[in-house]
Design an enzyme around this catalytic site. Sequence first.
Site, PDB file in Angstrom:
ATOM      1  N   HIS A 199       0.868  -1.190   0.000  1.00 34.95           N
ATOM      2  CA  HIS A 199       0.000   0.000   0.000  1.00 34.95           C
ATOM      3  C   HIS A 199       0.900   1.233   0.000  1.00 34.95           C
ATOM      4  O   HIS A 199       1.790   1.352   0.844  1.00 34.95           O
ATOM      5  CB  HIS A 199      -0.906  -0.003   1.238  1.00 34.95           C
ATOM      6  CG  HIS A 199      -1.924  -1.094   1.204  1.00 34.95           C
ATOM      7  ND1 HIS A 199      -3.253  -0.901   1.537  1.00 34.95           N
ATOM      8  CD2 HIS A 199      -1.812  -2.398   0.850  1.00 34.95           C
ATOM      9  CE1 HIS A 199      -3.909  -2.039   1.391  1.00 34.95           C
ATOM     10  NE2 HIS A 199      -3.050  -2.971   0.990  1.00 34.95           N
TER      11      HIS A 199
ATOM     12  N   GLU B 109      -1.430   6.412   0.014  1.00 33.40           N
ATOM     13  CA  GLU B 109      -2.870   6.384   0.301  1.00 33.40           C
ATOM     14  C   GLU B 109      -3.376   7.776   0.678  1.00 33.40           C
ATOM     15  O   GLU B 109      -4.443   8.194   0.246  1.00 33.40           O
ATOM     16  CB  GLU B 109      -3.162   5.385   1.426  1.00 33.40           C
ATOM     17  CG  GLU B 109      -4.655   5.260   1.735  1.00 33.40           C
ATOM     18  CD  GLU B 109      -4.987   4.060   2.592  1.00 33.40           C
ATOM     19  OE1 GLU B 109      -4.056   3.311   2.937  1.00 33.40           O
ATOM     20  OE2 GLU B 109      -6.166   3.860   2.911  1.00 33.40           O
TER      21      GLU B 109
ATOM     22  N   HIS C 119      -3.624   1.706  -3.942  1.00 30.56           N
ATOM     23  CA  HIS C 119      -3.900   3.152  -3.826  1.00 30.56           C
ATOM     24  C   HIS C 119      -3.101   3.941  -4.877  1.00 30.56           C
ATOM     25  O   HIS C 119      -3.651   4.298  -5.898  1.00 30.56           O
ATOM     26  CB  HIS C 119      -3.619   3.711  -2.420  1.00 30.56           C
ATOM     27  CG  HIS C 119      -4.287   2.978  -1.329  1.00 30.56           C
ATOM     28  ND1 HIS C 119      -5.659   2.918  -1.228  1.00 30.56           N
ATOM     29  CD2 HIS C 119      -3.795   2.251  -0.285  1.00 30.56           C
ATOM     30  CE1 HIS C 119      -5.989   2.191  -0.160  1.00 30.56           C
ATOM     31  NE2 HIS C 119      -4.880   1.773   0.419  1.00 30.56           N
TER      32      HIS C 119
ATOM     33  N   ASP D 236     -10.123  -1.607   0.072  1.00 27.75           N
ATOM     34  CA  ASP D 236      -9.253  -1.578   1.252  1.00 27.75           C
ATOM     35  C   ASP D 236     -10.074  -1.375   2.525  1.00 27.75           C
ATOM     36  O   ASP D 236      -9.560  -0.932   3.541  1.00 27.75           O
ATOM     37  CB  ASP D 236      -8.222  -0.459   1.099  1.00 27.75           C
ATOM     38  CG  ASP D 236      -7.073  -0.608   2.087  1.00 27.75           C
ATOM     39  OD1 ASP D 236      -6.739  -1.760   2.416  1.00 27.75           O
ATOM     40  OD2 ASP D 236      -6.522   0.409   2.533  1.00 27.75           O
TER      41      ASP D 236
END
Length: 251
Positions: free
Chosen positions: A25, A28, A62, A113
């Site tokens: 990730h 984000e 993301h 998510d």
Amino acid sequence: MPAEPLAAAFVGFTELAPDGPIHIHADEQVKDVDEHVTYAGDRPVAWLLDNSDVDGRWCLVHATHLNAGEVSGLAQSGAVVGLCPTTEGNLGDGLFPFLEYLNAGGIWGVGSDSHVSVSPLEELRWLEYGQRLISRTRNIAAFDTGGSTGARLFADALAGGAEALGRPIGAIATGKRANLVVLDPEHPQLFGRSGDTLVDALIFTGNVNPVKHVLCGGRWVIRSGRHGAEDQIATANRTAMTRLIARPLKG
Ligand SMILES: [Zn+2]
């Protein structure tokens, strides 16, 4: 702190999974980017591209706040971007530079998510709608003027999703897993539609589930809209929710 410990950690990380897939990730929130710049001296995705062998095994979930250099670098790497438009919308985190990434030839898929939505169709719809709203234009993902936006979204997401998972899925072809969804041809939102028009209707109309049957790995798991263990699953969910609601919150 210097960036060396971070670089060393990534060497070990990629050795753990020499054949991938690797999911991470990144970008984000703006705060994530700012903190990474403070810690490592560069933006997260730029740093990853410079310090790790980002390739088709990688999925960057993301990647919302890419700058122009990161858009082209990531697209050229062959990595997949795992987009979660309903999660980003729910958390107010921002919009991915989708058009720029498409124009750079970037590979992408959708996921979630959070559990605010687990509908791939809603993810695709909001991916497109977010871009239309911010650019005040229409049909962002369509290959050409008059082409089907839904067909492009659906085809790209299937290919990118298969690559991100590193599994033989995403197409009806020899050697692929037999994962099939059968739509209800009598559904009012789909009736009389076929081909690309059917895919457009599937993604952009309504919120009622038009799926009739689901075949997973060659086994029917949904027949006529019902899962074989639907009643037991619903009971287990109610039991778990009752326990969670009754539990006093900590902190
Ligand atoms: Zn995340």
